[in-house]
Scaffold this motif. Structure first.
Motif, PDB file in Angstrom:
ATOM      1  N   LEU A 311      98.794  -3.970  79.055  1.00 43.47           N
ATOM      2  CA  LEU A 311      98.235  -5.227  79.540  1.00 43.47           C
ATOM      3  C   LEU A 311      96.878  -5.015  80.206  1.00 43.47           C
ATOM      4  N   SER A 312      96.654  -3.830  80.749  1.00 42.98           N
ATOM      5  CA  SER A 312      95.332  -3.515  81.301  1.00 42.98           C
ATOM      6  C   SER A 312      94.289  -3.424  80.192  1.00 42.98           C
ATOM      7  N   HIS A 313      94.632  -2.734  79.105  1.00 40.23           N
ATOM      8  CA  HIS A 313      93.701  -2.626  77.972  1.00 40.23           C
ATOM      9  C   HIS A 313      93.475  -3.973  77.288  1.00 40.23           C
ATOM     10  N   ALA A 314      94.405  -4.911  77.454  1.00 38.73           N
ATOM     11  CA  ALA A 314      94.299  -6.205  76.764  1.00 38.73           C
ATOM     12  C   ALA A 314      93.351  -7.174  77.437  1.00 38.73           C
ATOM     13  N   ALA A 396      95.203 -15.953  77.781  1.00 37.86           N
ATOM     14  CA  ALA A 396      94.746 -15.919  76.388  1.00 37.86           C
ATOM     15  C   ALA A 396      94.633 -14.483  75.881  1.00 37.86           C
ATOM     16  N   ASP A 397      94.138 -13.571  76.732  1.00 36.89           N
ATOM     17  CA  ASP A 397      94.029 -12.164  76.333  1.00 36.89           C
ATOM     18  C   ASP A 397      95.407 -11.570  76.039  1.00 36.89           C
ATOM     19  N   TRP A 398      96.372 -11.866  76.890  1.00 34.56           N
ATOM     20  CA  TRP A 398      97.717 -11.317  76.678  1.00 34.56           C
ATOM     21  C   TRP A 398      98.390 -11.961  75.462  1.00 34.56           C
ATOM     22  N   ALA A 400      96.959 -12.715  72.803  1.00 31.47           N
ATOM     23  CA  ALA A 400      96.390 -12.065  71.623  1.00 31.47           C
ATOM     24  C   ALA A 400      97.117 -10.770  71.266  1.00 31.47           C
ATOM     25  N   VAL A 401      97.865 -10.189  72.220  1.00 33.88           N
ATOM     26  CA  VAL A 401      98.642  -8.979  71.924  1.00 33.88           C
ATOM     27  C   VAL A 401     100.142  -9.283  71.955  1.00 33.88           C
ATOM     28  N   GLY A 402     100.499 -10.580  71.965  1.00 35.82           N
ATOM     29  CA  GLY A 402     101.895 -10.975  71.818  1.00 35.82           C
ATOM     30  C   GLY A 402     102.645 -11.277  73.096  1.00 35.82           C
ATOM     31  N   VAL A 403     101.984 -11.195  74.253  1.00 34.74           N
ATOM     32  CA  VAL A 403     102.668 -11.457  75.519  1.00 34.74           C
ATOM     33  C   VAL A 403     102.439 -12.914  75.920  1.00 34.74           C
ATOM     34  N   ARG A 404     103.534 -13.643  76.097  1.00 31.50           N
ATOM     35  CA  ARG A 404     103.498 -15.072  76.386  1.00 31.50           C
ATOM     36  C   ARG A 404     103.643 -15.284  77.899  1.00 31.50           C
ATOM     37  N   THR A 405     102.681 -16.001  78.468  1.00 33.41           N
ATOM     38  CA  THR A 405     102.561 -16.076  79.925  1.00 33.41           C
ATOM     39  C   THR A 405     102.556 -17.514  80.411  1.00 33.41           C
ATOM     40  N   ARG A 406     103.368 -17.785  81.432  1.00 36.32           N
ATOM     41  CA  ARG A 406     103.350 -19.079  82.117  1.00 36.32           C
ATOM     42  C   ARG A 406     102.661 -18.897  83.468  1.00 36.32           C
TER      43      ARG A 406
END
Length: 538
Positions: A311-314, A396-398, A400-406
């Protein structure tokens, strides 16, 4: 020995009787457009910059830290001696310092050693009758491990005290300058305890500072009056007003119209207009602060280093700096900012690399990502001028790598309380240093102790190798050795990624040209004692 010289429900209704809101036209009145309401009026009980700004006008500390020179100077302690083993601090207290008064208390004596003992013992001694008053949460005192560090405090006479430490601590003199160690009146405390109203000490504050609090309307304003017996001399400003204005656009409108003379935290988008305005000056400092995203490492999947690195690299920090800070911040690699002597300019960041992020997530067992929450602060701070928008960019960045965030938010006090308890998955927060020492960032925010004792370690991270370096950094006064130690600590921090260190933001303020002698500093502190207004001011 070497010698170095020279409760929210009650607060909502606070208003000291007999004080009118109208101010005399002939007196110098400075209005500061602040960004929010304080949590309370005892800085030992709270952690926010907004609270410290409000209480800094009222209280003094034993030492003070000059944000411009980065030197520790005498304050209520006029001089001190440190033993050769670094474990004994002998302080000589300033004589003739007067306390303020209010409708409930008139001091019967000047400041003395009893006030120092009370101010420390209330926080560190659980048997002290004031320890649990007003909730009894002393997050900074415990987060900095002072109950273990301070072995005992001895009163030699009314104006001399000895502080015995259990171990050498090179950061201790700096710590004495921090707001949570503001000196309060033991005499006031005794009288309020005898009257059965000990909470009044924290609601109607009494200090030795340059201004006396006379009225407070929550979310509206704070009003102060100059304290004529201040030990440095009476302030030139007779009346000081904190006009609480949450929206930075409204603060900017007010300072343009002359409704306030100093404005906190302008929008980066307004800086050009401020610089072009003949009536305004833009104060700008490279900040001693860090805006960050913390992973709650007590919770899966953030207990997995691969997930934190992914998540840091994302996260595209360059985009965040452009959109949120508009060129007023530097991308961060660690908590230590460039003005610090412990900053490592050669520490390489974790690169923005979405492909590497996806690979690390797959390796950790999350090829399709996962669901999580990201807490966003409800307030504006120098280290994060727009947390909601930053959260959206990270979301939005996460994604893009498949992590869904609320995205989640709470009222500011609730946000701090819940996050201290570790209820979050990830959250945005930050810290503005108060005393210039790297220990105030590392130990208070990232040590195992700060996780267990104060909750200020929002990452809930504990690394024994990292902690051993922090202890070594405290134990020596050799600056070269300390610098090498903190360089090593920064590398561990980067490699273990308990945070995404986002930005070191410039400290920005708009000041009207009629304001004289105002000094901003890299910590973003607002200090109004030396200020005057040209033309008399109304």
């Amino acid at each position: 020995m070497s010698r170095w010289h020279t409760c929210p429900s009650v607060l909502c209704a606070l208003a000291i009787s007999g004080i009118l809101y109208a101010l005399p036209a002939h007196a110098q009145t400075l209005v500061y457009c602040s960004e929010g309401s304080p949590e309370g009026f005892n800085p030992a009980l709270y952690t926010s910059v907004t609270t410290f700004d409000a209480t800094r006008q009222i209280f003094d500390q034993l030492t003070e830290f000059d944000g411009q020179s980065q030197e520790v100077r005498p304050a209520l302690a006029e001089s001190w001696e440190i033993s050769d083993d670094g474990k004994l601090y002998s302080l000589t207290l300033r004589q003739g310092v007067q306390f303020q008064s209010n409708g409930h208390f008139t001091p019967g004596r000047p400041f003395n050693a009893d006030d120092v003992l009370f101010s420390f013992h209330r926080q560190g001694d659980k048997t002290n009758p004031y320890h649990r008053v007003s909730g009894g949460q002393y997050a900074v005192y415990f987060g900095m491990d002072l109950p273990d560090l301070i072995e005992r405090i001895e009163k030699r006479d009314d104006h001399r005290i000895d502080i015995h430490l259990s171990r050498p601590d090179a950061s201790f003199l700096n710590a004495l300058a921090m707001d949570f160690l503001s000196i309060q009146s033991a005499e006031y405390a005794e009288q309020m305890l005898a009257a059965g109203t000990p909470e009044r000490l924290d609601l109607d504050p009494i200090g030795t500072g340059p201004f006396t609090l006379v009225a407070y309307r929550r979310d509206n304003d704070l009003r102060y009056r100059a304290f004529p017996e201040h030990w440095r001399g009476k302030p030139q400003i007779e009346h000081l007003v904190f006009d609480i204005t949450v929206d930075p656009s409204v603060r900017y409108f007010k300072i343009r119209r002359g409704e306030c003379q100093v404005m906190a935290y302008p929008n980066p988008a307004d800086l050009g207009a401020i610089e072009r305005d003949a009536d305004l000056t833009l104060e700008r400092w490279e900040g001693f602060n860090i805006g960050y995203l913390a992973f709650n490492t007590d919770k899966a999947p953030f207990d997995d280093l691969r997930v934190r690195l992914a998540l840091s690299h994302a996260v595209d920090k360059a985009a965040i700096l452009e959109v949120i800070y508009a060129g007023t911040a530097l991308a961060a690699v660690s908590p230590i900012a460039p003005p610090s002597w412990a900053y490592d300019p050669d520490l390489a960041p974790l690169a923005y690399d979405p492909e590497k992020a996806r690979a690390l997530l797959a390796e950790a067992g999350y090829p399709n990502g996962f669901d999580t929450t990201l807490w966003a602060m409800p307030v504006q701070r120098p280290y994060n001028p727009n947390a909601r928008r930053m959260a959206e960019l990270i979301q939005a960045d996460w994604a893009a790598v498949g992590v869904r965030t609320r995205i989640v938010t709470y009222e500011w006090g609730e946000y701090l309380r819940r996050s201290r308890l570790g209820e979050h998955d990830t959250l945005l927060l930050g810290f503005g240093g108060q005393n210039g020492d790297p220990d105030a960032f590392f130990f208070a925010l990232l040590s195992c102790h700060a996780k267990a004792e104060s909750g200020l370690n929002r990452a809930r991270w504990c690394d024994q190798d990292f902690d051993r370096l922090l202890e070594a950094g405290r134990a020596t006064r050799d600056m070269k050795a300390r610098k090498e130690i903190y360089f090593k600590a920064q590398r561990i921090f980067r490699d273990q990624a308990p945070w995404i260190a986002i930005a070191h933001a410039d400290v920005l303020e708009a000041v009207r040209k009629e304001v004289l002698h105002y000094r901003s500093d890299p910590f973003g502190r607002h200090i109004f004692y030396p200020v005057a207004l040209s033309g008399g001011g109304e």
